[in-house]
Design an enzyme around this catalytic site. Structure first.
Site, PDB file in Angstrom:
ATOM      1  N   HIS A  75      -5.697  -9.137   3.068  1.00 16.94           N
ATOM      2  CA  HIS A  75      -4.692  -9.349   4.115  1.00 16.94           C
ATOM      3  C   HIS A  75      -5.302  -9.580   5.486  1.00 16.94           C
ATOM      4  O   HIS A  75      -4.805 -10.388   6.270  1.00 16.94           O
ATOM      5  CB  HIS A  75      -3.736  -8.147   4.159  1.00 16.94           C
ATOM      6  CG  HIS A  75      -4.417  -6.820   4.331  1.00 16.94           C
ATOM      7  ND1 HIS A  75      -3.973  -5.857   5.199  1.00 16.94           N
ATOM      8  CD2 HIS A  75      -5.527  -6.272   3.757  1.00 16.94           C
ATOM      9  CE1 HIS A  75      -4.753  -4.787   5.148  1.00 16.94           C
ATOM     10  NE2 HIS A  75      -5.713  -5.027   4.273  1.00 16.94           N
ATOM     11  N   ARG A  76      -6.394  -8.885   5.792  1.00 17.09           N
ATOM     12  CA  ARG A  76      -6.968  -9.020   7.136  1.00 17.09           C
ATOM     13  C   ARG A  76      -7.691 -10.352   7.328  1.00 17.09           C
ATOM     14  O   ARG A  76      -7.720 -10.880   8.442  1.00 17.09           O
ATOM     15  CB  ARG A  76      -7.884  -7.825   7.435  1.00 17.09           C
ATOM     16  CG  ARG A  76      -7.141  -6.507   7.310  1.00 17.09           C
ATOM     17  CD  ARG A  76      -7.522  -5.483   8.332  1.00 17.09           C
ATOM     18  NE  ARG A  76      -6.752  -4.257   8.110  1.00 17.09           N
ATOM     19  CZ  ARG A  76      -5.520  -4.040   8.546  1.00 17.09           C
ATOM     20  NH1 ARG A  76      -4.904  -4.965   9.261  1.00 17.09           N
ATOM     21  NH2 ARG A  76      -4.902  -2.902   8.298  1.00 17.09           N
ATOM     22  N   GLU A 113     -11.440  -4.393   1.259  1.00 16.09           N
ATOM     23  CA  GLU A 113     -10.753  -5.164   0.226  1.00 16.09           C
ATOM     24  C   GLU A 113     -11.615  -6.308  -0.291  1.00 16.09           C
ATOM     25  O   GLU A 113     -11.490  -6.737  -1.434  1.00 16.09           O
ATOM     26  CB  GLU A 113      -9.421  -5.690   0.770  1.00 16.09           C
ATOM     27  CG  GLU A 113      -8.304  -4.671   0.805  1.00 16.09           C
ATOM     28  CD  GLU A 113      -8.358  -3.725   1.990  1.00 16.09           C
ATOM     29  OE1 GLU A 113      -7.343  -3.066   2.264  1.00 16.09           O
ATOM     30  OE2 GLU A 113      -9.412  -3.613   2.661  1.00 16.09           O
ATOM     31  N   LYS A 130       0.286  -6.544   1.779  1.00 13.89           N
ATOM     32  CA  LYS A 130      -0.413  -5.269   1.632  1.00 13.89           C
ATOM     33  C   LYS A 130      -0.099  -4.333   2.794  1.00 13.89           C
ATOM     34  O   LYS A 130       0.050  -3.125   2.600  1.00 13.89           O
ATOM     35  CB  LYS A 130      -1.916  -5.522   1.542  1.00 13.89           C
ATOM     36  CG  LYS A 130      -2.730  -4.304   1.179  1.00 13.89           C
ATOM     37  CD  LYS A 130      -4.175  -4.681   0.954  1.00 13.89           C
ATOM     38  CE  LYS A 130      -4.955  -3.562   0.286  1.00 13.89           C
ATOM     39  NZ  LYS A 130      -5.041  -2.345   1.096  1.00 13.89           N
ATOM     40  N   ASN A 155      -4.857  -2.310  -4.628  1.00 15.40           N
ATOM     41  CA  ASN A 155      -6.082  -2.252  -3.841  1.00 15.40           C
ATOM     42  C   ASN A 155      -5.872  -1.379  -2.614  1.00 15.40           C
ATOM     43  O   ASN A 155      -6.398  -1.650  -1.539  1.00 15.40           O
ATOM     44  CB  ASN A 155      -6.521  -3.669  -3.431  1.00 15.40           C
ATOM     45  CG  ASN A 155      -7.978  -3.706  -2.969  1.00 15.40           C
ATOM     46  OD1 ASN A 155      -8.729  -2.751  -3.158  1.00 15.40           O
ATOM     47  ND2 ASN A 155      -8.374  -4.809  -2.362  1.00 15.40           N
ATOM     48  N   ASP A 200       0.814  -1.215   0.000  1.00 13.37           N
ATOM     49  CA  ASP A 200       0.000   0.000   0.000  1.00 13.37           C
ATOM     50  C   ASP A 200       0.848   1.266   0.000  1.00 13.37           C
ATOM     51  O   ASP A 200       0.552   2.232  -0.707  1.00 13.37           O
ATOM     52  CB  ASP A 200      -0.937   0.016   1.210  1.00 13.37           C
ATOM     53  CG  ASP A 200      -2.223  -0.754   0.951  1.00 13.37           C
ATOM     54  OD1 ASP A 200      -2.251  -1.572   0.005  1.00 13.37           O
ATOM     55  OD2 ASP A 200      -3.199  -0.552   1.699  1.00 13.37           O
ATOM     56  N   ARG A 231     -15.954  -8.211   4.062  1.00 14.54           N
ATOM     57  CA  ARG A 231     -15.382  -8.895   5.227  1.00 14.54           C
ATOM     58  C   ARG A 231     -16.428  -9.522   6.138  1.00 14.54           C
ATOM     59  O   ARG A 231     -16.137 -10.477   6.852  1.00 14.54           O
ATOM     60  CB  ARG A 231     -14.487  -7.925   6.021  1.00 14.54           C
ATOM     61  CG  ARG A 231     -13.189  -7.607   5.293  1.00 14.54           C
ATOM     62  CD  ARG A 231     -12.316  -6.639   6.053  1.00 14.54           C
ATOM     63  NE  ARG A 231     -11.068  -6.411   5.324  1.00 14.54           N
ATOM     64  CZ  ARG A 231     -10.270  -5.375   5.505  1.00 14.54           C
ATOM     65  NH1 ARG A 231     -10.600  -4.454   6.402  1.00 14.54           N
ATOM     66  NH2 ARG A 231      -9.158  -5.245   4.807  1.00 14.54           N
ATOM     67  N   ASP A 252     -11.002  -2.203  11.236  1.00 16.00           N
ATOM     68  CA  ASP A 252      -9.986  -3.165  10.810  1.00 16.00           C
ATOM     69  C   ASP A 252      -9.667  -4.189  11.894  1.00 16.00           C
ATOM     70  O   ASP A 252      -9.031  -5.206  11.620  1.00 16.00           O
ATOM     71  CB  ASP A 252      -8.704  -2.435  10.386  1.00 16.00           C
ATOM     72  CG  ASP A 252      -8.861  -1.755   9.028  1.00 16.00           C
ATOM     73  OD1 ASP A 252      -9.825  -2.088   8.313  1.00 16.00           O
ATOM     74  OD2 ASP A 252      -8.031  -0.893   8.698  1.00 16.00           O
TER      75      ASP A 252
END
Length: 418
Positions: free
Chosen positions: A370-371, A323, A396, A93, A51, A326, A295
């Protein structure tokens, strides 16, 4: 990076010291503000990830000198102006880079196209473009998502703008940072009460002031930004609070002791609020409002799988336009481990713990998010047979995540994706 990683639950509590990377949110704000300043700024403790590299590379293409003398430092030399690049700015992204630059490109000396990957091209940006239009900036995105075309003309004319921030506080941050480069005061206000994580606007205004801007909060949803632009300044960037949540969770899940080098109370980022909840595990509250620590919600949802009682996550509708979706992703992937472990209920996520014997091995889809990868890896600290697909997506924001888990005592094995 391997196609998949099999996580082996550790035989002993995780102990050791791991320093999470620098804050993505602060790094990308600081990169842009330093680029808009006159002079050279040194940013230390910065995050070097996908990022932030997208942001740095885009700024280079717009005439800003960005050097990287070491693994955690950026040297940014700006003239207070931006040059129109010779082609579209591809930002992967990276939501912060895309939203912030879509506004800042109003200051360029010609048209700029801001675009991203297939995931970014599904993330809404129309409210930001409407706000830019109110400032006299011509910007369009036919689908309401990137790519965005901005007709840069070195500045803007508007004096007041109202922003719909229901989907993201980043729209507000983008306009606030642009506003300091106007020829007169600019009043920025919210259209309605709905807003994403409000604490990130505080991060923005703090960063703006650090680089010399005068911004005054007139009311809970209104700010006035004085003209004058920015001046160069050095900044040490604090560690990433969102990244810290994975380490805090790994500590409580294994009964370990992990020193991340920064007390929870020292963070200024909103996701640090999750620390108090994580410390309460396995007695998380029955309802968690995730609106101001979005997040951290995947981390907390992974913890909730092992909580003593069910947990409902509310205020998380915005997670559907991150992204990936979620809310849906965490419901689907947790339920791979035990049917019904998690479910969507409207825009809420409900996690109902089950007995340890009810869990089963699972291959976890990460949706290039990524999360999802990092939070679902936490489940593997307790459940045997958890395999994370596309583990490289953590680059990311936390490129060394797997290395850091290994350093704490987690055994990771390469596995086939198919």
């Amino acid at each position: 990076m391997t196609e998949a990683l099999l996580i082996h639950p550790p035989a002993a509590p995780l102990r050791g010291r791991v320093a999470p990377p620098g804050s993505k949110s602060i790094t990308n704000r600081a990169l842009l503000l330093a680029a808009l300043a006159r002079g050279t700024s040194r940013l230390t403790g910065a995050l070097k990830s996908d990022d932030t590299r997208y942001m740095a590379d885009a700024l280079r293409r717009m005439g800003v000198a960005v050097q990287e003398p070491d693994a955690t430092t950026f040297l940014v030399s700006g003239s207070g102006r931006l040059r129109a690049p010779d082609g579209p700015l591809f930002l992967g992204n990276a939501g912060t880079a895309t939203r912030f630059l879509s506004a800042a490109c109003a200051l360029a000396d010609g048209p700029v196209v801001v675009t991203g990957d297939a995931h970014m091209q599904k993330r809404p940006i129309a409210p930001l473009l409407a706000a830019l239009g109110a400032l006299g900036v011509a910007a369009k995105a036919p689908t309401g998502c990137p790519p965005v075309t901005i007709q840069g003309r070195g500045g803007f004319d508007g004096e007041a703008v109202s922003i719909d921030a229901g989907l993201s506080s980043q729209y507000v941050s983008a306009i606030l940072m642009l506003a300091a480069c106007g020829t007169g005061p600019v009043r920025v206000s919210l259209a309605g009460d709905s807003i994403g994580a409000r604490g990130y606007i505080d991060l923005t205004t703090a960063a703006m002031r650090h680089f010399g801007a005068a911004v005054t909060q007139e009311a809970p949803g209104a700010w006035t930004v004085a003209p004058g632009g920015y001046h160069a300044a050095d900044l040490h960037i604090e560690p990433d609070a969102s990244a810290a949540t994975y380490l805090w969770a790994a500590e409580v899940l294994t009964g370990g002791s992990i020193d991340i080098g920064t007390p929870a109370g020292a963070f200024t980022q909103p996701d640090a609020q999750a620390h108090a909840l994580i410390a309460a595990f396995p007695h998380l509250p029955a309802e968690i409002d995730g609106s101001q620590m979005q997040d951290a919600v995947p981390t907390l949802a992974a913890l909730a799988a092992f909580n003593a009682t069910p947990v409902r996550f509310t205020g998380i509708a915005n997670l559907r336009v991150k992204e990936c979706d979620r809310v849906a992703a965490m419901a689907a992937e947790l339920s791979r481990l035990a049917p019904g472990l998690a479910r969507e209920q409207g825009d809420d996520l409900v996690v109902t713990p089950c007995p340890p014997g009810a869990f089963r091995p699972a291959r976890i889809e990460t949706y290039a998010d990524h999360r999802i990868a990092m939070s679902m890896a936490l489940v593997g600290l307790r459940v045997p047979g958890v395999t994370i697909l596309d583990p490289g997506c953590v680059a990311k924001t936390y490129p060394d995540y797997w290395r850091d888990l290994g350093a704490l005592g987690v055994t990771l094995r390469e596995a086939a994706a198919g």
